[in-house]
Design an enzyme around this catalytic site. Structure first.
Site, PDB file in Angstrom:
ATOM      1  CG  HIS A 292      31.278   3.466 -30.859  1.00 20.60           C
ATOM      2  ND1 HIS A 292      32.507   4.242 -30.619  1.00 20.60           N
ATOM      3  CD2 HIS A 292      31.686   2.134 -30.757  1.00 20.60           C
ATOM      4  CE1 HIS A 292      33.165   3.554 -30.173  1.00 20.60           C
ATOM      5  NE2 HIS A 292      33.483   2.053 -30.988  1.00 20.60           N
ATOM      6  CE1 TYR A 466      27.165  13.428 -29.933  1.00 20.58           C
ATOM      7  CE2 TYR A 466      28.212  12.904 -27.302  1.00 20.58           C
ATOM      8  CZ  TYR A 466      27.105  13.508 -28.249  1.00 20.58           C
ATOM      9  OH  TYR A 466      26.037  14.287 -27.629  1.00 20.58           O
ATOM     10  CG  HIS A 467      33.022   7.774 -29.954  1.00 18.75           C
ATOM     11  ND1 HIS A 467      32.993   6.985 -29.175  1.00 18.75           N
ATOM     12  CD2 HIS A 467      33.667   8.989 -29.240  1.00 18.75           C
ATOM     13  CE1 HIS A 467      33.253   7.134 -28.087  1.00 18.75           C
ATOM     14  NE2 HIS A 467      33.361   7.931 -28.049  1.00 18.75           N
ATOM     15  N   PRO A 468      33.953   9.677 -34.706  1.00 21.02           N
ATOM     16  CG  PRO A 468      33.674  12.164 -35.459  1.00 21.02           C
ATOM     17  CD  PRO A 468      33.759  10.951 -34.143  1.00 21.02           C
TER      18      PRO A 468
END
Length: 532
Positions: A292, A466-468
């Site tokens: 994101h 921090y949403h890979p």
């Protein structure tokens, strides 16, 4: 020899270890590169920012310079230890909108529509609000409301958002995203309630679960096209373990494709460049990386009632409140308030997510100058980004970090959404409710008023949340790595169960969806073993 080997004790691997070892007939091995330790810092909700500096439980990766973000590299924290990123995250529990999962099914992934996955969200939940259409009460994962908002800025921001037309929303997980309110969190009685404490540690007493920590997987072992085990490094030695039934890769969106490529599974051209012989050509391994894109709107405050490191006495008081009785603001996540809105009236479902912080926060909390001042920040992100990056190998050394290229704003539509999101957030912060707090606008800054100036500022400040996901995507097309049963295409006895299998990023913090994926995968694996 085990029945199942799970590589990675993160949010997916920990759930799998618990569910698969529940049957005493299954011999399960869980391999984790990080420590098996726990700590007070991990357990303390309000202390999660410390992990941006402390690397014991954080891989602390750094991405390549990003052409779409002013050639800046990005800090990429990922959890390392029993619980993975659920040890160091902000503990926000969100799932996204039903259309996110219906989109997965529409891409050819049968059984992954919202109606299919909702039961697995409910299964994992022990929600403090009790059982309902959208929530569970009998699960292992504690999901709870915060006791209260301790910082006046939090309530004032919500009032301003309502003045700007956003409704108050008390549940972002009932398929109604629009609005502002308090998130729910994976917190129990003032302590972090991550996968480590909820799923792994309760299962550690089982004799049929073996946990090998501080062991970095280096290569998958194959007999022909069948995965039979894994080699790992521990205490300076290379060791091997074997699986009679399945090897399950749960390293996450950055580490899972890395291990596949180190094992000769990936795009032949890239593997050849790294000096690795191709065992199985799959061109999609490491591609389709998504996160994101986010920017913070940062303001100084006219009052001193938020969080600031310059106010020593309140911080000491908060620490004592927590240590003596798990009370005070440290029992909360600092990201207590947030929500969603539409970037424009043309959007059918909210496409912007908010995380509000009662402090000046940028550069992942590593900007100490900001933390010392008094202020607040409203972080807005593109909920369903179209930009795509990739993960590759730096070399053929299994101890090296993966090469990460985020390409956060490589698709022009993401910049368009962020631009509109920033302008709308400026409107919210300009509401009268914030008049007594709103000081100087640090970012974007009053010198940035027209679209070109704001976009220039976005490129200079954009980061990620921090949403890979997506680097071993589920599907049937030429770039897919796993099928709808999460089995690796063209190989036997090998599944991938983690956020890397998401074909598209959902409009949510990704911890809850990752746990859901593991719950669903556990049923698939157990059913396959029974021949169902």
């Amino acid at each position: 020899m085990f029945d199942y080997i799970i590589i990675g004790a993160g949010s997916a691997g920990g759930v799998l270890a618990n569910r698969l070892s529940k049957d005493p007939k299954n011999q399960v091995c869980l391999i984790e590169a990080g420590s098996g330790d726990n700590s007070l810092i991990v357990d303390t909700p309000g202390a999660f920012g410390v992990h941006m500096f402390w690397r014991k439980f954080n891989w602390g990766f750094t991405s390549q310079p990003d052409n779409s973000a002013d050639q800046r590299s990005h800090f990429c924290p990922r959890g390392k230890g029993l619980g993975g990123s659920s040890m160091i995250n902000g503990m926000v529990y969100t799932r996204g909108h039903s259309s996110d999962y219906d989109a997965w099914e529409n891409l050819g992934n049968t059984g992954w529509g919202f109606d299919d996955v909702l039961p697995y969200f409910i299964k994992s939940e022990d929600n403090s609000r009790g059982k309902s259409e959208y929530h569970g009460k009998d699960g292992l994962l504690t999901v709870s409301d915060i006791p209260k908002n301790y910082y006046p800025l939090e309530n004032v921001f919500m009032e301003a958002a309502q003045q700007a037309g956003l409704p108050l929303n008390d549940d972002f997980n009932n398929d109604q995203l629009d609005g502002v309110g308090n998130y729910q969190f994976t917190i129990r009685n003032g302590k972090r309630s991550g996968v480590g404490s909820c799923f792994i540690r309760p299962a550690m007493q089982r004799s049929n679960l073996t946990i090998i920590s501080e062991a970095r997987a280096s290569k998958l072992l194959f007999e022909g096209k069948k995965a039979v085990g894994v080699a790992y490094h521990q205490s300076g030695e290379t060791k091997q373990v074997y699986a009679a039934k399945e090897v399950i890769l749960s390293g996450g969106a950055l580490n899972s494709p890395q291990l596949l490529m180190l094992s000769g599974v990936g795009d032949t051209e890239h593997l050849s460049q790294m000096g690795i012989e191709t065992h199985h050509h799959l061109q999609g391994v490491g591609k389709n990386l998504q996160d994101h894109p986010e920017v913070p709107l940062v303001y100084k405050s006219l009052r001193k009632d938020g969080y600031s490191l310059s106010s020593i006495f309140p911080r000491v008081k908060e620490g004592l409140q927590y240590l003596l009785g798990k009370n005070g603001p440290i029992q909360n996540s600092i990201t207590a308030v947030g929500g969603y809105y539409k970037s424009s009236d043309d959007v059918a479902v909210a496409d912007v997510q908010i995380h509000f912080l009662p402090l000046m926060f940028a550069d992942h909390g590593r900007n100490i100058e900001y933390l010392i001042d008094h202020g607040f920040s409203a972080h807005v992100n593109v909920a369903r980004p179209k930009s795509r990056g990739f993960v590759q190998l730096r070399n053929n050394d299994p101890m090296a970090d993966p090469l990460i290229q985020l390409n956060l704003l490589s698709h022009p539509d993401d910049m368009d959404v962020l631009l509109k999101a920033v302008k709308k957030m400026r409107t919210i912060i300009g509401m009268s409710a914030l008049d007594s707090h709103r000081g100087e606008e640090v970012f974007p800054g009053k010198h940035r008023q027209n679209d070109e100036e704001i976009m220039h500022g976005i490129r200079q400040n954009v980061s990620h949340v921090y949403h890979p996901v997506g680097t071993c995507k589920m599907g049937q097309d030429s770039m897919a790595v796993v099928d709808e049963q999460l089995r690796v295409h063209g190989l036997e006895s090998l599944r991938i169960v983690d956020a890397s299998i998401m074909p598209t990023l959902v409009s949510a913090n990704t911890n809850a969806p990752t746990i859901m994926i593991a719950e669903k995968a556990a049923d698939m694996i157990l059913s396959a073993a029974k021949g169902v």
